[in-house]
Enzyme design. Structure first.
Site, mmCIF file in Angstrom:
data_model
loop_
_atom_site.group_PDB
_atom_site.id
_atom_site.type_symbol
_atom_site.label_atom_id
_atom_site.label_comp_id
_atom_site.label_asym_id
_atom_site.label_seq_id
_atom_site.Cartn_x
_atom_site.Cartn_y
_atom_site.Cartn_z
ATOM 1 N N SER A 44 59.286 71.490 78.463
ATOM 2 C CA SER A 44 58.955 72.385 77.362
ATOM 3 C C SER A 44 58.627 73.765 77.903
ATOM 4 C CB SER A 44 57.741 71.835 76.610
ATOM 5 O OG SER A 44 57.271 72.770 75.671
ATOM 6 N N TYR B 129 49.164 69.556 76.843
ATOM 7 C CA TYR B 129 50.596 69.260 76.743
ATOM 8 C C TYR B 129 51.367 70.156 77.719
ATOM 9 C CZ TYR B 129 55.307 68.970 74.742
ATOM 10 O OH TYR B 129 56.655 68.801 74.563
#
Length: 180
Positions: free
Chosen positions: A143, A157
């Site tokens: 990501s 995250y």
């Protein structure tokens, strides 16, 4: 024999699209999902419509026992693995760092770091020429959060996906000469 791919988190989104594309490119597909069996079966039907074999395997990619069962089921029902796409992920919700709970951190790191690591271990045991395999491919989804940090939303995250980025480099250097 057709190539065989395991795709984690393939019941929807990027994983489902990857499964459909893999089928169109001639792969038999093992579709992992966590909760939504109906969605996974819809993806499997799309794979079969391409003339490929498809199986669905429920499993939590943050649990080693489920990961082992996923790979063992793919072995038994589809044959020797030739590719893995580590797609399953858990963001853990959104909040600032001082509000994050320990169980959120445990879950996010289990699914986004430990899970892909264990999936890679199992794939390498099957595909690496060092272990009698013919080689293969592993795709790891990360990501942009790994690069920008996820401030104010999901720093945990971002940190987990940064771990994935490091994992890719280390594993690639370790097994590149083994057909991986």
């Amino acid at each position: 024999m057709s190539p065989v791919i395991v795709i984690t988190g393939a019941g929807r989104g990027i994983g489902a699209a990857t499964a459909r594309l893999a089928a169109a490119r001639g792969f038999d597909v093992c579709i992992n999902y966590l909760k939504n069996q109906m969605a996974a079966e819809t993806v499997a039907d799309a794979v079969r419509a391409e003339g490929r074999r498809a199986i669905t395997v429920a499993g939590d990619m943050g649990r080693e026992a489920d990961i082992m069962r996923l790979f063992e089921t793919a072995d038994a029902e589809l044959g020797r693995l030739t590719a893995l796409v580590n797609n399953a992920a858990d963001m853990g919700g959104f909040c600032r760092v001082e509000e994050v709970r320990a169980d959120t951190l445990e879950r996010v790191f289990a699914v986004n770091v430990a899970g892909p690591f264990l999936c890679c271990r199992e794939a390498l045991r099957r595909m690496s020429t060092k272990h009698g395999g013919k080689g293969g491919n592993v795709v790891m989804l990360s990501s942009m959060a790994a690069s920008i940090g996820g401030a104010g939303e999901c720093v945990w995250y971002a940190a987990a996906k940064g771990g994935v980025d490091s994992m890719v480099i280390g594993i690639a250097r370790e097994v590149a000469k083994e057909g991986m």
